[in-house]
Every structure is written in C-alpha cells, then in structure tokens.
Design an enzyme around this catalytic site. Structure first.
Site, PDB file in Angstrom:
ATOM      1  N   ASP A  48      41.441  55.877  20.976  1.00 45.32           N
ATOM      2  CA  ASP A  48      42.394  54.871  21.400  1.00 45.32           C
ATOM      3  C   ASP A  48      42.452  54.679  22.893  1.00 45.32           C
ATOM      4  OD1 ASP A  48      43.591  54.064  18.819  1.00 45.32           O
ATOM      5  OD2 ASP A  48      43.793  56.226  18.726  1.00 45.32           O
ATOM      6  N   ASP A  75      46.082  51.122  34.217  1.00 43.05           N
ATOM      7  CA  ASP A  75      44.984  51.899  34.809  1.00 43.05           C
ATOM      8  C   ASP A  75      45.475  52.781  35.961  1.00 43.05           C
ATOM      9  OD1 ASP A  75      45.325  49.385  36.099  1.00 43.05           O
ATOM     10  OD2 ASP A  75      43.391  49.575  37.094  1.00 43.05           O
ATOM     11  N   HIS A  76      46.797  52.750  36.197  1.00 43.52           N
ATOM     12  CA  HIS A  76      47.383  53.619  37.229  1.00 43.52           C
ATOM     13  C   HIS A  76      48.471  54.534  36.674  1.00 43.52           C
ATOM     14  CE1 HIS A  76      45.324  51.512  40.552  1.00 43.52           C
ATOM     15  NE2 HIS A  76      45.249  50.593  39.606  1.00 43.52           N
ATOM     16  N   ASP A 193      40.960  49.458  47.785  1.00 43.08           N
ATOM     17  CA  ASP A 193      40.635  48.834  46.496  1.00 43.08           C
ATOM     18  C   ASP A 193      39.355  47.993  46.588  1.00 43.08           C
ATOM     19  OD1 ASP A 193      40.735  47.551  44.018  1.00 43.08           O
ATOM     20  OD2 ASP A 193      42.365  46.198  44.577  1.00 43.08           O
ATOM     21  N   HIS A 364      44.531  30.970  35.835  1.00 41.61           N
ATOM     22  CA  HIS A 364      44.633  32.408  36.081  1.00 41.61           C
ATOM     23  C   HIS A 364      44.072  32.704  37.468  1.00 41.61           C
ATOM     24  CE1 HIS A 364      44.579  36.670  35.560  1.00 41.61           C
ATOM     25  NE2 HIS A 364      43.308  36.709  35.874  1.00 41.61           N
ATOM     26  N   SER A 366      43.097  36.172  40.127  1.00 42.53           N
ATOM     27  CA  SER A 366      42.923  37.624  40.157  1.00 42.53           C
ATOM     28  C   SER A 366      44.044  38.275  40.964  1.00 42.53           C
ATOM     29  CB  SER A 366      41.576  37.955  40.782  1.00 42.53           C
ATOM     30  OG  SER A 366      41.480  39.339  41.018  1.00 42.53           O
ATOM     31  N   HIS A 368      43.372  41.011  42.703  1.00 43.42           N
ATOM     32  CA  HIS A 368      42.688  41.834  43.708  1.00 43.42           C
ATOM     33  C   HIS A 368      42.117  40.975  44.826  1.00 43.42           C
ATOM     34  CE1 HIS A 368      42.814  45.386  41.065  1.00 43.42           C
ATOM     35  NE2 HIS A 368      42.717  44.487  40.104  1.00 43.42           N
TER      36      HIS A 368
END
Ligand SMILES: [Zn+2]
Ligand SMILES: [Zn+2]
Length: 551
Positions: A48, A75-76, A193, A364, A366, A368
């Site tokens: 999972d 993811d953090h 990043d 949409h 991003s 980043h």
C-alpha cells in the site's frame, strides 16, 4: 582546530521522488526533517505504501530529538505513523501541517502519545545544538515553510518544497527578505527542492488557473463536477468562489475532500458564505445548473468517489449526459491508465471532461519552482555548499549544474539516500554510508513492515503460499465464459478452493456490467474478497494474484 563535524544524512527523496526524509546530526543530537511516504508503483502487488528505511535513526534512537515538518503533503508527512512506531519523539510543524498530521495519527491510534509542537515563521526554536527558524515559502500546499538551521559550523537552509508565488491566494507572502538576510550573513549549505529543474522560466501563480476555470464554469450547462487533490486548498478555494459567482451550490463528496475542506475552513483558508455548501443528499432539490460537486479521486484511484461516480456506483454523485467534469490536477506518471479509464467511463456517459491535456489554457499549475526561481533563491542565499534535494539522480545532477552556473555557490554536491556528508566551516566531504532504502507496507497495519520486495515475496511464498485466481471474461458482454479457477500453492484443499470459487462468482455477480468491463476494479475486488476469505478460514495471508483473461 575544529574536529567536530556536522553530518547531513538523507534517508529518503534523494535518488527518487517521494518519501522525503533528511537527518542532521551534531555529535549526540539528531534532528529529522520530514517523514514522507511514496505511493508504490503498480508492480508492487498488494503493497500500500512505501516509506524510507530508518534503521539509522532506530539504531541511534536515544539521540533523535524530533521530527520537523516543512509542510503537509504526503511525501513529507505520510511516513510519520511508521516513524513514530519506532521513535517516540516530538513532531514540529506549522498549524495547518499539524492539522493534517493529527488526522493521520488518529487513524493509527498514535495521536494521544505523540507530542505535537506548533511552529510559525519568524519564531525561532531550539533543539539541542540547533536553533531553527521557519521561513515562509509558497507552494501548492498552504502553510509551507523552509527551515534555516543554525548549527555550530554555520547555517543550513532546507527549502522544503517551494515555488515563488508573488501573489499567493492567502496573502501569506514568500519571505524573500529573510532568505536574503541569511545570505548576507553567510550560509554554509543550501538544500534546495529540485523537482522542476527541467522546466525553464517561472512556474505560474496558483491564481493562473482562474481565467480558464471561469470559462469552464460559464460554459457548463448542467451539473459541474470539480476534482482536484484534496490537499489543494487553493484550488478548492478557487472552485468554491467560482461556484458562488456562477450561482451554483456546492456539495462535497469523498472522505478526503470533506476532511480537507473542513480543516481549511476551520483555519480560515477558505471562507464559505452561509448557504453555499449543501449536503450531498440535498442535491436532488436543485436543478443541475445550480450544482457544483467537489469530488475526490482526480488520479483515477479505483475506490475513489469519482471512479465510483464514473461507473454510476455512488450514492449521491450521479453523472448524466451533458454534465461537465473538471480534473484540475496533473496526470501523475504511473497513474495514466487509471485516469484515462475514468475519463473513458465519463465520456461514455456523455459528460464533457476537461483535463490537463495541454490545450486551452491552464487548469492546473505546478507547486514547484522552475529554473528561474531556483536561480533566484540561490542568488539570495549564496551558500558555500549547494545540495540538491527531492528527485531522481538525473534531476539532482542537473540541479547541481544549474547552481554552479549561477556563480553564487562555491561547491555543488550531489548526495543520495544513505550518504553521510560531513561539513565544517570550510569543507564538505562524503564519508561513509548508512543503511537506507525503501520499506514496503501492507494494508491496514502500522507494524506490518516488509524489508525488500524480493525478500517480502519469498517470505510470503514460503510461509503463506500463493493464490492464482483465473477469470475468463467476455469483453463484449462482461459475462464469465468459464467457471473461475483457483490455483493454490503452499496450502489449500478442496474445501477452500471451492469456497474461493464461490466468492469470486459472487463478487463478479454483484458488479454492474460496466464495472465488469473495468479490469482494474474487478482485479481489486477479487483480491480483497479472496484475502478476506482466506484470512478468515485459514489465518494465512498468501500472495493473491487475480488473472483476468479477456475472451
Ligand atoms: Zn509538497
Ligand atoms: Zn514534496
């Protein structure tokens, strides 16, 4: 002469996308930045989530002082429950981040025993030899911060995820000023990043989607379904405001979407006027052109509200001919199949599907920063050492080159998960390696950790066996052409085999013909039902592999 060194030890996210985690160590004190997860690729059957291997932290348990979170993306923060099972340490995060963490920990019954400490931009705090200042950054997620960490050998800045949005929707400006001040005083290392290093120019503001979405709203004739990541609070805010402007009531459908909207409203990120939001059950009281449905499932997740609605299998969300469905998110690589399957189902219902196909304006953007934002940050901070974080090796490498081209850094160093980078005031050197890697986790359990896919497979095969469930389905009619066949190795018997066949027949019977045509769904349903049966009757957890033969 100084002999003590600062150690920077990435444990996740350097060499892959996702599961971000970085340890900083000075002598007997360790702090951890972020504790993320990664969603498994489809070939990891039955797994999972994937989290970083934190053996290094567990071996040094008594020195770990805390986990500091940069923002609330999975993811953090998503690995926290597994981290906290092994490490009883306080967790630091901004208000919104902690609100997300709370829900996450509650699910795993870890909330009561975990100390959550709220942090805020411009408010320094100290953990052992580290003094940390959160700095406001902008991102697709609200309340994100970078961290400036004063250590005995100099300042280390970790940007977290960021883009430089000069007109953020929540008026919380990117604190370029503070980055520049640190730059002026001197920064030892910048950890930045890398996600969008392959994109030139600037990433547009979160506001950039408004014109195109406004157009979509004005053209929609019937119901309008709006789907985005449930954590995209800015996007939800935009959708709500457009709904109000265009005279539509809003029904929120899907658990994650409901939770997110609630938190965002509680913390003042979205301001919902009285009467705008209705219960999903009230939708029948309004005509189609008066409705917007905010719905989760933008990545085609098989059990999500949108996937179910696309198959007309949702209690409240019904998609009719002429309805508009907006997928305001990017197609994450690996999810294409699922997403396009949902779009196909929606198109078959004669819905007008608007998704990010690169045409007709932005729906949409991003979260980043692109190359120019990366260069700008490097120029403000002017670090001695530049260390790219977040991304595959090729991405990290490119980012290091980009940094050197600015002329504003002395050295750029590419390190990967498990590397130990030792720094003092003058030098940075890759030293030994520590254990790092991926840990795969099976559903519904916080302790069911498996080391490595191969080891895991072998273990399951040797201890619990394997089940092959073969279904022959007629592609045209959706009917089963032959009785299902079950092959079991490692355990079994006529009894359980018969029962398994029955369960498969029953499972297939309960699906509509449209659902039957969706092999992803058939696969998942059969797997779940067989798993339940076998666990109940034998107590085993074999590897279950449904095989669907199209006839
Ligand atoms: Zn993020
Ligand atoms: Zn991230």
């Amino acid at each position: 002469m100084q002999t003590k060194k600062l150690k920077i030890i990435p444990l996740g996210g350097l060499g892959e996308f996702g599961m971000n985690c970085m340890a900083l160590r000075w002598e007997d004190d360790i702090i951890v930045i972020d504790a993320g997860l990664m969603f498994p690729e489809s070939e990891l059957l039955g797994v999972d989530v994937v989290v970083p291997d934190i053996s290094y932290l567990v071996e040094n348990k008594e020195y770990v002082r805390g986990i500091i979170l940069t923002h609330g993306h999975q993811d953090h923060i998503g690995g926290l429950p597994w981290f906290l099972n092994e490490l009883k340490v306080p967790v630091y995060g901004t208000e919104f981040t902690l609100a997300y963490v709370e829900g996450n920990l509650e699910e795993h019954e870890l909330l009561d025993e975990t100390e959550l400490i709220e942090i805020a931009p411009k408010e320094k705090f100290t953990i052992g030899p580290f003094t940390i200042e959160p700095i406001r950054v902008t991102h697709s997620m609200v309340d994100a911060v970078a961290l400036a960490i004063e250590t005995p050998v100099g300042v280390v800045i970790h940007t977290g995820d960021f883009k430089i949005d000069l007109a953020p929707l929540d008026d919380r400006a990117f604190d370029l000023h503070t980055f520049a001040e640190y730059g002026k005083r001197g920064v030892l290392a910048l950890l930045q990043d890398s996600t969008n290093v392959e994109r030139s120019g600037y990433t547009p503001s979160e506001r950039a989607v408004i014109p195109r979405l406004d157009e979509v709203f004005s053209q929609a004739k019937k119901k309008l379904f709006f789907s985005c990541f449930s954590s995209s609070i800015y996007r939800i805010k935009i959708a709500m405001e457009l709904a109000r402007k265009h005279g539509r009531k809003v029904a929120v459908v899907g658990r994650s979407m409901m939770e997110s909207t609630e938190i965002a409203q509680d913390l003042g990120y979205i301001d919902i006027p009285q009467g705008l939001v209705i219960n999903p059950g009230q939708m029948k009281d309004f005509s189609p052109e008066q409705l917007m449905v905010l719905i989760s499932g933008t990545q085609g997740e098989p059990m999500s509200a949108l996937s179910r609605a696309a198959l007309d299998n949702h209690k409240f969300a019904h998609i009719d001919a002429g309805d508009t469905v907006v997928l305001s998110s990017r197609v994450i690589p690996g999810n294409e199949k699922g997403i396009f399957r949902v779009i196909d189902h929606l198109s078959r219902r004669d819905a007008n599907v608007v998704y990010d196909d690169g045409s007709n304006g932005l729906i949409h953007v991003s979260g980043h920063g692109s190359q120019e934002e990366m260069r700008l940050m490097i120029n403000l901070v002017r670090p001695k050492f530049f260390i790219p974080v977040h991304g595959d090796y090729r991405i990290l490498r490119k980012h290091a080159e980009l940094a050197m081209e600015t002329g504003a850094v002395e050295h750029a160093i590419v390190i990967e998960d498990g590397d130990v980078l030792e720094l003092d005031k003058d030098e940075a050197r890759k030293k030994d390696k520590v254990t790092a890697g991926r840990v795969l986790i099976d559903s519904g359990s916080s302790i069911d950790v498996v080391e490595d896919l191969v080891i895991r497979d072998r273990k399951i095969l040797s201890e619990d066996g394997i089940v092959l469930a073969v279904l022959a389905i007629n592609k045209r009619t959706g009917k089963m052409e032959l009785p299902p066949e079950v092959i079991m190795r490692g355990f079994g018997g006529a009894d359980i085999t018969d029962q398994a066949c029955e369960v498969m027949m029953k499972t297939l019977d309960e699906l509509s013909s449209e659902q039957k045509a969706d092999y992803g769904m058939v696969n998942e349903k059969v797997r779940v039902e067989l798993k339940r049966l076998i666990q109940k009757t034998t107590g085993r957890r074999p590897m279950i592999m449904p095989v669907i033969l199209e006839i």
